[in-house]
Design an enzyme around this catalytic site. Structure first.
Site, PDB file in Angstrom:
ATOM      1  N   HIS A  22       0.831  -1.210   0.000  1.00 13.03           N
ATOM      2  CA  HIS A  22       0.000   0.000   0.000  1.00 13.03           C
ATOM      3  C   HIS A  22       0.867   1.261   0.000  1.00 13.03           C
ATOM      4  CE1 HIS A  22      -3.917  -2.013   0.960  1.00 13.03           C
ATOM      5  NE2 HIS A  22      -3.083  -2.951   1.371  1.00 13.03           N
ATOM      6  N   GLU A 211      -8.481 -12.613   5.426  1.00  8.19           N
ATOM      7  CA  GLU A 211      -7.504 -12.072   6.376  1.00  8.19           C
ATOM      8  C   GLU A 211      -8.184 -11.998   7.737  1.00  8.19           C
ATOM      9  OE1 GLU A 211      -6.447  -7.999   5.620  1.00  8.19           O
ATOM     10  OE2 GLU A 211      -4.698  -8.045   6.915  1.00  8.19           O
TER      11      GLU A 211
HETATM   12 ZN    ZN Z   1      -3.390  -4.959   2.149  1.00  9.56          ZN
END
Ligand code: ZN
Length: 356
Positions: A22, A211
């Protein structure tokens, strides 16, 4: 396979490919301090080393929502043309320094419009900064190719707009799309219209899934939304019992769907318990197309070299294993097939051959 001892200098030289990183999670601490002073944003500390340590501590909470909350500081300095140009250029230079030869950088333009830039201006500015970084890295003898993934924030209502941006900028450096933000409570199928639009326009996308949330999230991302890759995907192990794959795990392995795995980040958010036990190793052994990624270099206090080093030291990975995940990443990159082949043949394999 025998474990070959590899020192950090050798690891740093190895060609690397990162698919999941990111932009707003990877600023230099010193840059964050300087830019925050310029825009009048208050940081937890103005000492770059202390700031890096603060990030690591805050990110170690074991909770994805708290992990994501640390981004308010980086985003505060990424609202102006100057801030975006500098962070994008340094992003590329830092990856080149780390031995990265191919990267896909991701960010959500809707988070960079607080000072009045339009979504299009944000994308144009970031592309300008990335191009400047690529030119400098090439001139320094460490060329790195960087493609952009635009993200929509899954808990907000601008995902379709972000998808439109990805279509609009597909010939200007944007190579794909993703949704980011808190996974729990915001399933991918809520944004089905955006994904259907991307599919109709033949723009590839990945989705953060598996996740914080388990198999239903991965199932939706792949079978309802049509993702070509999965961000993280660690929870696919829920569909594997005693080495036997369920139908969804089989789909992921057999269709060669890349899992963008981020070991340190997963430890910090509680998605994995240790590097030694991180599913990336078991999934590698089962033949999944696993890739190794940093996710957020500042927030997680990591680099590709460090992630490689951790796997070598704590999970007995060899240089051959690192080559495999690098080739996997380039194979599953969202750039054209011929360019991926050239990267593997001309850059990745020769780089590993000289290290082995
Ligand atoms: Zn990520």
């Amino acid at each position: 396979m025998t474990a070959s001892p590899v020192d950090t200098a050798t690891l740093r030289r190895l060609p690397k490919a990162v698919l999941h990183d990111h932009l707003d999670g990877g600023l230099r601490p010193a840059t964050l301090v300087e830019l925050a002073a310029e825009v009048g944003h208050t940081l937890p500390t103005t000492d770059p080393d202390e700031l890096a340590a603060w990030y690591y501590e805050a990110a170690n909470s074991g909770d994805l929502v708290r992990y994501i909350a640390t981004f308010e500081h980086t985003l505060a300095v990424m609202q102006t043309r100057e801030g975006l140009l500098r962070t994008a250029e340094e992003y590329v230079l830092d990856l080149a320094e780390d031995g990265v030869v191919y990267a896909e950088v991701r960010y959500a333009p809707e988070l960079n419009v607080n000072a009045g830039l339009t979504l299009s201006e944000v994308v144009e500015t970031v592309q300008e900064g990335l191009a400047a970084g690529m030119a400098k890295a090439a001139a320094a003898g460490t060329p790195v190719r960087v493609g952009t993934l635009l993200c929509g924030m899954r808990m907000f209502d601008r995902v379709r707009e972000a998808a439109d941006l990805a279509v609009a900028f597909r010939d200007a450096g944007v190579v794909g799309f993703d949704i980011a933000g808190a996974e729990d409570g915001f399933p991918p199928a809520e944004h089905l219209a955006a994904f259907e639009h991307l599919r109709s326009e033949s723009v590839p996308f990945t989705i953060h899934a598996g996740e914080a949330h388990g198999l239903p999230s991965i199932h939706q991302a792949l079978q309802v939304c049509g993702a070509q890759r999965i961000g993280h995907g660690v929870r696919i192990t829920d569909d594997i019992v005693d080495g036997k794959l369920g139908h969804l795990a089989g789909w992921v392995r057999d269709r060669r769907i890349a899992l963008e795995m981020c070991p340190t980040s997963n430890l910090q958010t509680g998605a994995a318990t240790s590097i030694a036990e991180h599913p990336i190793t078991a999934l590698r052994d089962l033949g999944f197309r696993v890739t190794l990624n940093t996710d957020n270099r500042l927030v997680s206090g990591t680099t590709m070299t460090r992630e490689m080093s951790l796997l070598v030291e704590e999970a007995d990975w060899t240089v051959e294993d690192l080559r495999t995940v690098t080739v996997n990443a380039v194979k599953s990159a969202f750039i054209p097939f011929d360019e991926r082949g050239a990267l593997i043949e001309d850059v990745v394999l020769p780089g590993y051959a000289s290290a082995l």
